[in-house]
Motif scaffolding. Structure first.
Motif, PDB file in Angstrom:
ATOM      1  N   ARG A   1       0.771  -1.098   0.034  1.00 30.64           N
ATOM      2  CA  ARG A   1       0.048   0.023   0.106  1.00 30.64           C
ATOM      3  C   ARG A   1       1.018   1.337   0.140  1.00 30.64           C
ATOM      4  NH1 ARG A   1      -4.670  -1.652   4.343  1.00 30.64           N
ATOM      5  NH2 ARG A   1      -5.380  -3.484   3.353  1.00 30.64           N
ATOM      6  N   PHE A   2       2.204   1.059  -0.108  1.00 32.27           N
ATOM      7  CA  PHE A   2       3.058   2.276  -0.216  1.00 32.27           C
ATOM      8  C   PHE A   2       3.971   2.243  -1.306  1.00 32.27           C
ATOM      9  CE2 PHE A   2       4.912  -0.687   3.002  1.00 32.27           C
ATOM     10  CZ  PHE A   2       6.175  -0.243   2.893  1.00 32.27           C
ATOM     11  N   LYS A   3       4.459   3.171  -1.896  1.00 38.43           N
ATOM     12  CA  LYS A   3       5.412   3.318  -3.033  1.00 38.43           C
ATOM     13  C   LYS A   3       6.365   2.418  -3.095  1.00 38.43           C
ATOM     14  CE  LYS A   3       6.142   7.460  -4.508  1.00 38.43           C
ATOM     15  NZ  LYS A   3       7.098   8.721  -4.892  1.00 38.43           N
ATOM     16  N   ARG A   4       7.436   2.028  -1.946  1.00 35.50           N
ATOM     17  CA  ARG A   4       8.717   1.335  -1.934  1.00 35.50           C
ATOM     18  C   ARG A   4       8.173  -0.004  -1.951  1.00 35.50           C
ATOM     19  NH1 ARG A   4      11.398  -0.364   2.313  1.00 35.50           N
ATOM     20  NH2 ARG A   4      10.098   1.405   3.800  1.00 35.50           N
ATOM     21  N   ALA A   5       7.142  -0.284  -1.256  1.00 31.79           N
ATOM     22  CA  ALA A   5       6.944  -1.908  -1.293  1.00 31.79           C
ATOM     23  C   ALA A   5       6.427  -2.203  -2.769  1.00 31.79           C
ATOM     24  CB  ALA A   5       5.720  -1.899  -0.341  1.00 31.79           C
ATOM     25  N   ARG A   6       5.527  -1.388  -3.478  1.00 33.18           N
ATOM     26  CA  ARG A   6       5.010  -1.766  -4.878  1.00 33.18           C
ATOM     27  C   ARG A   6       6.146  -1.807  -5.700  1.00 33.18           C
ATOM     28  NH1 ARG A   6       0.654   1.744  -3.028  1.00 33.18           N
ATOM     29  NH2 ARG A   6       1.595   3.694  -4.095  1.00 33.18           N
ATOM     30  N   LYS A   7       7.225  -1.030  -5.637  1.00 31.31           N
ATOM     31  CA  LYS A   7       8.449  -0.951  -6.483  1.00 31.31           C
ATOM     32  C   LYS A   7       9.206  -2.385  -6.375  1.00 31.31           C
ATOM     33  CE  LYS A   7      12.587   1.704  -6.963  1.00 31.31           C
ATOM     34  NZ  LYS A   7      13.369   2.887  -6.541  1.00 31.31           N
ATOM     35  N   THR A   8       9.511  -2.714  -5.033  1.00 31.48           N
ATOM     36  CA  THR A   8       9.974  -4.068  -4.622  1.00 31.48           C
ATOM     37  C   THR A   8       9.225  -5.217  -5.332  1.00 31.48           C
ATOM     38  OG1 THR A   8      10.635  -3.164  -2.369  1.00 31.48           O
ATOM     39  CG2 THR A   8      10.507  -5.454  -2.409  1.00 31.48           C
ATOM     40  N   VAL A   9       7.967  -5.359  -5.165  1.00 37.57           N
ATOM     41  CA  VAL A   9       7.074  -6.328  -5.509  1.00 37.57           C
ATOM     42  C   VAL A   9       7.485  -6.574  -7.281  1.00 37.57           C
ATOM     43  CG1 VAL A   9       4.987  -7.394  -6.318  1.00 37.57           C
ATOM     44  CG2 VAL A   9       5.362  -6.222  -4.065  1.00 37.57           C
ATOM     45  N   ARG A  10       7.656  -5.283  -7.834  1.00 35.58           N
ATOM     46  CA  ARG A  10       7.858  -5.461  -9.298  1.00 35.58           C
ATOM     47  C   ARG A  10       9.211  -5.930  -9.560  1.00 35.58           C
ATOM     48  NH1 ARG A  10       7.380  -0.451 -10.278  1.00 35.58           N
ATOM     49  NH2 ARG A  10       9.342   0.135 -10.532  1.00 35.58           N
ATOM     50  N   GLN A  11      10.119  -5.277  -8.885  1.00 40.62           N
ATOM     51  CA  GLN A  11      11.648  -5.614  -9.146  1.00 40.62           C
ATOM     52  C   GLN A  11      11.978  -7.162  -9.062  1.00 40.62           C
ATOM     53  OE1 GLN A  11      13.450  -2.321  -6.726  1.00 40.62           O
ATOM     54  NE2 GLN A  11      13.938  -1.329  -8.610  1.00 40.62           N
ATOM     55  N   HIS A  12      11.205  -7.768  -8.174  1.00 37.36           N
ATOM     56  CA  HIS A  12      11.449  -9.095  -7.794  1.00 37.36           C
ATOM     57  C   HIS A  12      10.563 -10.099  -8.601  1.00 37.36           C
ATOM     58  CE1 HIS A  12      13.670  -7.199  -4.963  1.00 37.36           C
ATOM     59  NE2 HIS A  12      14.444  -8.206  -4.717  1.00 37.36           N
TER      60      HIS A  12
ATOM     61  N   ILE B   1       2.451   3.713 -11.824  1.00 33.77           N
ATOM     62  CA  ILE B   1       2.280   3.837 -13.251  1.00 33.77           C
ATOM     63  C   ILE B   1       3.123   2.575 -13.889  1.00 33.77           C
ATOM     64  CG2 ILE B   1       2.876   5.167 -15.403  1.00 33.77           C
ATOM     65  CD1 ILE B   1       2.538   7.459 -13.474  1.00 33.77           C
ATOM     66  N   LYS B   2       4.251   2.194 -13.233  1.00 34.36           N
ATOM     67  CA  LYS B   2       5.317   1.250 -13.760  1.00 34.36           C
ATOM     68  C   LYS B   2       4.380  -0.087 -13.567  1.00 34.36           C
ATOM     69  CE  LYS B   2       9.876   3.560 -13.962  1.00 34.36           C
ATOM     70  NZ  LYS B   2      11.225   3.452 -13.595  1.00 34.36           N
ATOM     71  N   ASN B   3       3.706  -0.335 -12.513  1.00 32.36           N
ATOM     72  CA  ASN B   3       3.280  -1.611 -12.300  1.00 32.36           C
ATOM     73  C   ASN B   3       1.951  -1.957 -13.297  1.00 32.36           C
ATOM     74  OD1 ASN B   3       5.139  -1.930 -10.425  1.00 32.36           O
ATOM     75  ND2 ASN B   3       3.639  -1.892  -8.544  1.00 32.36           N
ATOM     76  N   LYS B   4       1.237  -0.808 -13.435  1.00 35.27           N
ATOM     77  CA  LYS B   4       0.366  -0.765 -14.526  1.00 35.27           C
ATOM     78  C   LYS B   4       0.553  -1.263 -16.027  1.00 35.27           C
ATOM     79  CE  LYS B   4      -2.277   2.893 -12.505  1.00 35.27           C
ATOM     80  NZ  LYS B   4      -2.802   4.266 -12.441  1.00 35.27           N
TER      81      LYS B   4
END
Length: 626
Positions: free
Chosen positions: A152-163, A204-207
């Motif tokens: 639910r926060f930006k850094r966590a969303r980024k981590t999910v995508r990067q892994h 946006i990157k996750n979309k």
């Protein structure tokens, strides 16, 4: 104080499509009173979780689950006693029972913002993403649900995508084969995957990553399911992604509009809200607006206006109505459903996000004459005018448009004027925001046109004419265009034109003449045409080098530009020097073609201008040769 430089480029696409700021964990003050019996219970269990053999650990995990994990005291006790690190370490074991027990606890306690951030800090997301590859579907579901809470926060969303988490979460939606019925186990796996994608899709990157992983057709397929518990996260993800044009196109072409419309009639308000919100975002596009009408979505939207207690639902529904009303055919349908009357009742005692949409919808509807009368008869003008004193930019832009639309009707204009609406609009020209300035200037055009004694009304605003003339120094194209349109209307009154001339309207309009923007060209030419009617303004325009650029407007592709330009050139051609400049710039040949136009005003102006140029040429020849 400074974030790491390496992450700055990556973060550009991480901005949330939600309006609120990224959540910040705030540690509450701890005092002795916070330590409840549950807190001490967790402290006792902690040593078994940390140091026991697998069996003891499992028993301790089960005992921990029996406690009320929704209580903040319990959640923070798990963090404070060091259990959180152990729970995350247990995820990295081969013991499925321990992994399951740990995830069941993490899923509950990750509702807490502090815990979410701590899980991310301890590397928990990376391990959960790995678990998504597990053959055990229950374990995968628990991991996905916990990711849904943590991301639910930006850094966590980024981590999910990067892994590689987005691709794996999309794969959870693949558990249904084409043509098969929706099995309970498939539905649960997809529900958990969709919940996690919904949280992740705020970036946006996750979309883009969801799209790249083939998520759109899978979301479309699950949209046909009838289970509300899966539909809510599926539609939630779609409406979140609908801020991207590529998704809006897919929602239209994959046939999803029909399903969104169908679910507007669901018994579940949350599902109705997400469907309306998706339509709100997608109806920016004309084809989608037509599809909503074709699939009979306008009536259920209108019916939902009656449910005015649920403000989130009301905001989504009024938003969808606003965007759908951009198409005239839809406005005619809304007239049938008495939507305008219902919208007027929502002009008071509503939160700002609802008001913005309600007034936006009325602004579109009042482009139709019948609705302008309806708004007046339902008492809508007074609350509208009152909203001109608001401060929210988006609200003001919409109110200006709606008041301007209503002012096209002389009866409405009388009401607007009696409520001091024109003065309020004029004062909005001072607003620092160019969108507000432009929408106020556009609204003033029908006000000046339809007011009784409009010349006198305009003069009554102290400093008003100087203010509007000075807006010609704006850098914003839309402000310049709207101000030119307003000046063209104001200049029809001789006294007001004289005052504007004193304030330097001629050189300011002339400075704009070299524009390539056709909308600005049209309204600028109209303003110049009307401003020629005072004193030596015709001569002044020639001296300010406005004539040659105007001549080039005749080569534009827009017939409305031709008409306005011909009118301006006709007025300017009353001055001999201007005729010479026009002749040198090849005006005669271009105007000759327009003399045959079916537009009477263009035909007359073109002929009048040619006649003036010809007259001057003859007079010159006569003077030369006698």
């Amino acid at each position: 104080i400074f974030s790491k430089a390496s992450s700055s480029v990556e973060d550009v696409g991480e901005s949330s499509s939600e309006t609120e700021e990224d959540e910040q964990p705030v540690r509450r003050q701890e005092g002795g009173t916070d330590l409840s019996p549950e807190y001490w219970g967790i402290q006792k269990l902690a040593k078994y979780v940390k140091g026991g053999d697998p069996t003891a650990t499992l028993i301790a995990l089960c005992s921990m689950r029996d406690l009320n994990l929704s209580q903040e005291a319990c959640q923070l006790a798990i963090k404070d006693t060091g259990c959180l690190e152990v729970l995350i370490n247990l995820l990295d074991t081969e013991e499925i029972k321990c992994q399951t027990g740990s995830l069941k606890i993490l899923k509950e306690i990750s509702q807490n913002v502090l815990i979410r951030h701590a899980i991310a800090d301890l590397g928990g997301l990376e391990i959960m993403v790995k678990i998504l590859d597990s053959p055990d579907s229950d374990l995968k579901c628990l991991a996905a649900e916990t990711i849904a809470n943590v991301a639910r926060f930006k850094r966590a969303r980024k981590t999910v995508r990067q892994h590689g988490g987005i691709k794996r979460l999309v794969e959870l939606l693949e558990s249904i084969s084409v043509g098969s019925s929706f099995q309970a186990k498939d539905t649960e796996t997809a529900r958990c995957g969709a919940l996690a994608l919904w949280s992740c899709s705020k970036s946006i990157k996750n979309k883009k990553a969801i799209c790249k992983a083939g998520g759109i057709p899978l979301l479309a397929r699950w949209l046909k399911c009838s289970h509300t518990n899966i539909l809510i996260p599926i539609v939630g993800t779609l409406q979140e992604c609908a801020s991207e044009p590529s998704y809006r196109l897919a929602i239209r072409t994959e046939g999803m509009i029909e399903d969104l419309v169908k679910n507007l009639s669901s018994e579940h308000e949350e599902l109705q809200m997400h469907c309306a919100s998706a339509i709100f975002k997608c109806a920016e596009d004309e084809e989608t607006r037509d599809l909503v009408r074709k699939h009979e979505g306008l009536q259920p939207l209108s019916v939902l206006l009656d449910n005015s207690e649920n403000k989130q639902l009301l905001a989504a529904v009024t938003g969808a109505i606003w965007k759908c009303a951009i198409s005239r055919e839809n406005v005619l349908k809304f007239q049938e459903y008495k939507t305008v009357e219902a919208l007027v009742t929502l002009l008071t005692d509503q939160p700002e996000e609802v008001l913005i949409n309600v007034i936006g919808a009325l602004g579109e509807c009042c482009q139709e004459q019948e609705n302008r009368g309806t708004i007046r008869r339902c008492g809508g003008i007074a609350p509208m005018v009152k909203l001109l004193s608001a401060t929210n930019r988006a609200l003001l832009v919409n109110v200006n448009r709606a008041v301007g639309g209503c002012a096209m009707e002389p009866e409405n204009m009388a009401v607007i004027d009696s409520l001091d609406g024109v003065r309020l609009l004029w004062s909005l020209l001072k607003n620092p925001n160019p969108d507000v300035q432009a929408s106020a200037a556009w609204a003033l055009c029908p006000c000046v046109e339809n007011a009784k004694n409009s010349g006198e009304m305009v003069r009554s605003f102290v400093g008003g004419l100087e203010l509007i003339v000075n807006l010609l120094k704006s850098k914003d194209k839309e402000v310049l265009t709207s101000v030119c349109a307003a000046i063209a209307n104001i200049a029809k009154d001789q006294e007001n034109l004289a005052v504007m001339t004193d304030h330097g309207v001629v050189p300011l309009l002339s400075k704009l003449a070299n524009t390539n923007n056709n909308k600005l060209r049209r309204h600028l030419a109209e303003a110049i045409a009307h401003c020629c009617m005072w004193g030596s303004n015709r001569v002044a325009f020639g001296e300010a080098k406005a004539v040659a650029p105007l001549a080039r407007y005749l080569k534009a592709k827009d017939p409305l530009v031709h008409r306005a330009t011909a009118l301006a050139l006709y007025q300017l051609s009353e001055d001999p020097n201007n005729c010479v400049i026009m002749h040198e710039n090849g005006v005669v040949k271009l105007l000759l073609a327009m003399v045959g136009s079916t537009d009477d005003a263009l035909q007359e102006a073109a002929a009048g201008c040619i006649a003036n140029i010809r007259r001057l040429a003859l007079a010159t020849e006569k003077a030369k040769y006698g």
